[in-house]
Design a protein around this motif. Structure first.
Motif, PDB file in Angstrom:
ATOM      1  N   SER A  30       0.854  -1.189   0.000  1.00  0.00           N
ATOM      2  CA  SER A  30       0.000   0.000   0.000  1.00  0.00           C
ATOM      3  C   SER A  30       0.892   1.243   0.000  1.00  0.00           C
ATOM      4  O   SER A  30       2.109   1.143   0.182  1.00  0.00           O
ATOM      5  CB  SER A  30      -0.921  -0.008   1.222  1.00  0.00           C
ATOM      6  N   PRO A  31       0.304   2.430  -0.188  1.00  0.00           N
ATOM      7  CA  PRO A  31       1.118   3.651  -0.280  1.00  0.00           C
ATOM      8  C   PRO A  31       1.943   3.927   0.969  1.00  0.00           C
ATOM      9  O   PRO A  31       3.054   4.457   0.868  1.00  0.00           O
ATOM     10  CB  PRO A  31       0.073   4.754  -0.502  1.00  0.00           C
ATOM     11  N   ARG A  32       1.416   3.600   2.139  1.00  0.00           N
ATOM     12  CA  ARG A  32       2.118   3.896   3.381  1.00  0.00           C
ATOM     13  C   ARG A  32       2.104   2.690   4.308  1.00  0.00           C
ATOM     14  O   ARG A  32       1.160   1.898   4.313  1.00  0.00           O
ATOM     15  CB  ARG A  32       1.467   5.071   4.126  1.00  0.00           C
ATOM     16  N   ARG A  33       3.161   2.563   5.085  1.00  0.00           N
ATOM     17  CA  ARG A  33       3.237   1.528   6.126  1.00  0.00           C
ATOM     18  C   ARG A  33       3.646   2.206   7.424  1.00  0.00           C
ATOM     19  O   ARG A  33       4.676   2.861   7.497  1.00  0.00           O
ATOM     20  CB  ARG A  33       4.246   0.448   5.753  1.00  0.00           C
ATOM     21  N   ILE A  34       2.828   2.021   8.462  1.00  0.00           N
ATOM     22  CA  ILE A  34       3.065   2.637   9.762  1.00  0.00           C
ATOM     23  C   ILE A  34       3.225   1.536  10.808  1.00  0.00           C
ATOM     24  O   ILE A  34       2.414   0.606  10.872  1.00  0.00           O
ATOM     25  CB  ILE A  34       1.902   3.573  10.187  1.00  0.00           C
ATOM     26  N   ALA A  35       4.263   1.641  11.618  1.00  0.00           N
ATOM     27  CA  ALA A  35       4.491   0.675  12.690  1.00  0.00           C
ATOM     28  C   ALA A  35       4.059   1.265  14.020  1.00  0.00           C
ATOM     29  O   ALA A  35       4.296   2.447  14.297  1.00  0.00           O
ATOM     30  CB  ALA A  35       5.964   0.275  12.750  1.00  0.00           C
ATOM     31  N   LEU A  36       3.432   0.452  14.848  1.00  0.00           N
ATOM     32  CA  LEU A  36       2.996   0.860  16.186  1.00  0.00           C
ATOM     33  C   LEU A  36       3.709   0.005  17.227  1.00  0.00           C
ATOM     34  O   LEU A  36       3.752  -1.224  17.107  1.00  0.00           O
ATOM     35  CB  LEU A  36       1.481   0.679  16.339  1.00  0.00           C
ATOM     36  N   PHE A  37       4.268   0.652  18.233  1.00  0.00           N
ATOM     37  CA  PHE A  37       4.846  -0.031  19.395  1.00  0.00           C
ATOM     38  C   PHE A  37       3.930   0.278  20.576  1.00  0.00           C
ATOM     39  O   PHE A  37       4.112   1.277  21.263  1.00  0.00           O
ATOM     40  CB  PHE A  37       6.256   0.472  19.685  1.00  0.00           C
ATOM     41  N   ALA A  38       2.943  -0.556  20.796  1.00  0.00           N
ATOM     42  CA  ALA A  38       1.912  -0.249  21.787  1.00  0.00           C
ATOM     43  C   ALA A  38       2.227  -0.791  23.173  1.00  0.00           C
ATOM     44  O   ALA A  38       1.541  -0.448  24.140  1.00  0.00           O
ATOM     45  CB  ALA A  38       0.564  -0.812  21.323  1.00  0.00           C
ATOM     46  N   GLY A  39       3.237  -1.638  23.297  1.00  0.00           N
ATOM     47  CA  GLY A  39       3.574  -2.206  24.598  1.00  0.00           C
ATOM     48  C   GLY A  39       4.673  -1.407  25.271  1.00  0.00           C
ATOM     49  O   GLY A  39       4.596  -0.195  25.391  1.00  0.00           O
ATOM     50  N   GLY A  40       5.697  -2.089  25.716  1.00  0.00           N
ATOM     51  CA  GLY A  40       6.791  -1.378  26.371  1.00  0.00           C
ATOM     52  C   GLY A  40       7.785  -2.338  26.964  1.00  0.00           C
ATOM     53  O   GLY A  40       7.410  -3.383  27.510  1.00  0.00           O
ATOM     54  N   VAL A  41       9.077  -2.007  26.832  1.00  0.00           N
ATOM     55  CA  VAL A  41      10.132  -2.838  27.398  1.00  0.00           C
ATOM     56  C   VAL A  41      10.239  -2.561  28.885  1.00  0.00           C
ATOM     57  O   VAL A  41      10.252  -1.417  29.316  1.00  0.00           O
ATOM     58  CB  VAL A  41      11.472  -2.548  26.701  1.00  0.00           C
ATOM     59  N   LYS A  42      10.359  -3.625  29.668  1.00  0.00           N
ATOM     60  CA  LYS A  42      10.391  -3.487  31.119  1.00  0.00           C
ATOM     61  C   LYS A  42      11.810  -3.337  31.641  1.00  0.00           C
ATOM     62  O   LYS A  42      12.769  -3.745  31.001  1.00  0.00           O
ATOM     63  CB  LYS A  42       9.720  -4.696  31.775  1.00  0.00           C
ATOM     64  N   HIS A  43      11.919  -2.758  32.821  1.00  0.00           N
ATOM     65  CA  HIS A  43      13.199  -2.585  33.505  1.00  0.00           C
ATOM     66  C   HIS A  43      13.456  -3.834  34.332  1.00  0.00           C
ATOM     67  O   HIS A  43      12.713  -4.143  35.254  1.00  0.00           O
ATOM     68  CB  HIS A  43      13.151  -1.345  34.388  1.00  0.00           C
ATOM     69  N   LEU A  44      14.515  -4.556  34.005  1.00  0.00           N
ATOM     70  CA  LEU A  44      14.751  -5.875  34.597  1.00  0.00           C
ATOM     71  C   LEU A  44      14.789  -5.839  36.115  1.00  0.00           C
ATOM     72  O   LEU A  44      14.096  -6.588  36.797  1.00  0.00           O
ATOM     73  CB  LEU A  44      16.061  -6.456  34.064  1.00  0.00           C
ATOM     74  N   ILE A  45      15.596  -4.954  36.693  1.00  0.00           N
ATOM     75  CA  ILE A  45      15.789  -4.955  38.143  1.00  0.00           C
ATOM     76  C   ILE A  45      14.517  -4.548  38.865  1.00  0.00           C
ATOM     77  O   ILE A  45      14.088  -5.181  39.819  1.00  0.00           O
ATOM     78  CB  ILE A  45      16.956  -4.031  38.525  1.00  0.00           C
ATOM     79  N   LYS A  46      13.858  -3.478  38.401  1.00  0.00           N
ATOM     80  CA  LYS A  46      12.637  -3.034  39.065  1.00  0.00           C
ATOM     81  C   LYS A  46      11.524  -4.052  38.895  1.00  0.00           C
ATOM     82  O   LYS A  46      10.692  -4.243  39.780  1.00  0.00           O
ATOM     83  CB  LYS A  46      12.204  -1.672  38.511  1.00  0.00           C
ATOM     84  N   SER A  81       8.074  -6.802  21.948  1.00  0.00           N
ATOM     85  CA  SER A  81       8.747  -7.989  22.455  1.00  0.00           C
ATOM     86  C   SER A  81       7.716  -9.053  22.812  1.00  0.00           C
ATOM     87  O   SER A  81       6.504  -8.820  22.771  1.00  0.00           O
ATOM     88  CB  SER A  81       9.576  -7.630  23.689  1.00  0.00           C
ATOM     89  N   SER A  82       8.197 -10.223  23.190  1.00  0.00           N
ATOM     90  CA  SER A  82       7.284 -11.304  23.569  1.00  0.00           C
ATOM     91  C   SER A  82       6.465 -10.944  24.798  1.00  0.00           C
ATOM     92  O   SER A  82       5.393 -11.521  25.025  1.00  0.00           O
ATOM     93  CB  SER A  82       8.079 -12.590  23.823  1.00  0.00           C
ATOM     94  N   GLU A  83       6.950  -9.980  25.608  1.00  0.00           N
ATOM     95  CA  GLU A  83       6.215  -9.553  26.794  1.00  0.00           C
ATOM     96  C   GLU A  83       5.013  -8.680  26.451  1.00  0.00           C
ATOM     97  O   GLU A  83       4.222  -8.337  27.332  1.00  0.00           O
ATOM     98  CB  GLU A  83       7.145  -8.797  27.737  1.00  0.00           C
ATOM     99  N   ASP A  84       4.882  -8.313  25.166  1.00  0.00           N
ATOM    100  CA  ASP A  84       3.797  -7.440  24.743  1.00  0.00           C
ATOM    101  C   ASP A  84       2.602  -8.199  24.186  1.00  0.00           C
ATOM    102  O   ASP A  84       1.735  -7.617  23.528  1.00  0.00           O
ATOM    103  CB  ASP A  84       4.300  -6.437  23.697  1.00  0.00           C
ATOM    104  N   ASP A  85       2.527  -9.506  24.466  1.00  0.00           N
ATOM    105  CA  ASP A  85       1.394 -10.307  23.993  1.00  0.00           C
ATOM    106  C   ASP A  85       0.054  -9.731  24.429  1.00  0.00           C
ATOM    107  O   ASP A  85      -0.958  -9.886  23.730  1.00  0.00           O
ATOM    108  CB  ASP A  85       1.501 -11.749  24.511  1.00  0.00           C
ATOM    109  N   TRP A  86       0.043  -9.068  25.573  1.00  0.00           N
ATOM    110  CA  TRP A  86      -1.214  -8.587  26.143  1.00  0.00           C
ATOM    111  C   TRP A  86      -1.907  -7.542  25.267  1.00  0.00           C
ATOM    112  O   TRP A  86      -3.117  -7.311  25.410  1.00  0.00           O
ATOM    113  CB  TRP A  86      -0.963  -7.993  27.533  1.00  0.00           C
ATOM    114  N   VAL A  87      -1.183  -6.901  24.320  1.00  0.00           N
ATOM    115  CA  VAL A  87      -1.818  -5.879  23.484  1.00  0.00           C
ATOM    116  C   VAL A  87      -2.580  -6.498  22.311  1.00  0.00           C
ATOM    117  O   VAL A  87      -3.409  -5.825  21.693  1.00  0.00           O
ATOM    118  CB  VAL A  87      -0.780  -4.862  22.953  1.00  0.00           C
ATOM    119  N   ARG A  88      -2.318  -7.747  22.001  1.00  0.00           N
ATOM    120  CA  ARG A  88      -2.900  -8.359  20.809  1.00  0.00           C
ATOM    121  C   ARG A  88      -4.429  -8.319  20.774  1.00  0.00           C
ATOM    122  O   ARG A  88      -5.012  -8.046  19.714  1.00  0.00           O
ATOM    123  CB  ARG A  88      -2.415  -9.806  20.675  1.00  0.00           C
TER     124      ARG A  88
END
Length: 350
Positions: free
Chosen positions: A148-164, A203-210
């Protein structure tokens, strides 16, 4: 954000060894001038005593006989200092909140602050910030050719801070910094109505947004890409939309247009400082913005600042960036704020 400072050292003739966790090893390996020394962060910080000793011992075995000109530990957490204990070097640095020279100065972009500390430079006036450094060994894009004319990527989840994450079980700051996933879904529908492609990356931790995108004909790449492949995937998109999280900085390594959405944190200290980047700072008129002081977020129960940013504004900024790019006149990074009255803030009684 630390890579440009390290690259400046490399340009001066230094060899760069970089101690890193497994999560970022693949990204650092895509830079030919970086020699990544991988450690298992989970074992070091959360393993039983034996596993901790084995993990630290394995790292010490790699670095004990090497001599360095500089050893920089770019963390405030003093536990990281243990990892470089056997290193013999001319100078060691570690972040210190009691030292202006070795602390991140509030209000400044983190990329410039890492570079200032690494390069031992004074607070001299610089007209330009350090820009992101692209990997020189990037893989091909894992995404199929555009249809298609345009392709837009969405990052709707988020990478977590390991220690916290491990210490608290829940990371409230991730929820505070996140643009509501329902808004991402609405934005995706608007883009599809234009017959544009929408790619969902995370990431695999973002399954919850599906489930929020289950009824939409999008390309789902969640949990399937390495960090270098995320950068390559961004290169094959016309633009990406995300909030203040790790993928924002990965997208900064690409050439694509970026819309970053902020609230609790000041976007001027975090957006990739290159062309075709806009940071939308929600919470216009809020006395509590920003609420992040460099260490902690406020005990907020409802991130109204992020809810103030509507899909219509994001779509407007997307169109502006894409129009500028199509005319061959991309503008430098900028910050915009929502117009109109702030949304009501939900307060909790104490």
């Amino acid at each position: 954000m630390a890579i440009p400072g390290a690259y400046a050292l490399y340009r001066q003739g230094f060899k760069i060894d970089w101690i890193c966790g497994r999560s970022v090893y693949s990204l650092l390996s895509s830079y030919a001038w970086i020699n990544p020394l991988v450690v298992d962060e989970k074992d070091i910080f959360f393993g039983n005593p034996l596993r901790r000793m084995l993990a630290i011992g394995a790292l010490w075995k790699k670095i004990a006989m090497r001599r360095y000109d500089l050893c920089a530990t770019l963390y405030y957490d003093r536990r990281y200092k243990l990892l470089t204990l056997p290193i013999v070097c001319n100078q060691k640095q570690i972040f210190s909140r009691g030292s202006r020279q070795n602390s991140l100065i509030a209000g400044r972009h983190h990329t410039d602050e890492y570079a200032r500390i690494l390069l031992q430079s004074e607070d001299i006036c610089r007209e330009q910030s350090f820009s992101p450094i692209r990997p020189d060994r990037s893989p091909p894009s894992p995404l199929p050719p555009k249809r298609s004319p345009r392709r837009i990527a969405l990052f709707a989840g988020g990478v977590k801070h390991l220690i916290k994450e491990q210490a608290a079980g829940l990371i409230p700051e991730q929820a505070l910094r996140r643009w509501p996933v329902e808004q991402y879904s609405v934005l995706a529908q608007h883009l599809l109505d234009r017959e544009w492609e929408v790619v969902l990356i995370g990431s695999s931790e973002d399954d919850w947004v599906r489930p929020y995108f289950a009824k939409l004909p999008i390309f789902d790449a969640i949990g399937t890409l390495t960090l270098p492949e995320v950068v390559s995937a961004c290169d094959s998109c016309d633009a990406i939309v995300t909030h203040d999280t790790g993928p924002l900085h990965l997208a900064g390594l690409s050439t694509t247009c970026i819309v970053g959405i902020f609230g609790p944190t000041d976007p001027s200290t975090r957006v990739p400082r290159r062309n075709s980047v806009v940071g939308i700072w929600g919470g216009q008129g809020f006395a509590c913005r920003p609420c992040y002081d460099g260490q902690q977020f406020a005990p907020c129960q409802f991130n109204a600042c992020m809810h103030q940013v509507k899909p219509a504004l994001v779509l407007q900024q997307l169109d502006l960036l894409l129009e500028e790019r199509s005319k061959g006149a991309p503008r430098p990074w900028r910050i915009v704020t929502p117009e109109g009255p702030p949304v009501p803030v939900q307060l909790s009684s104490s």
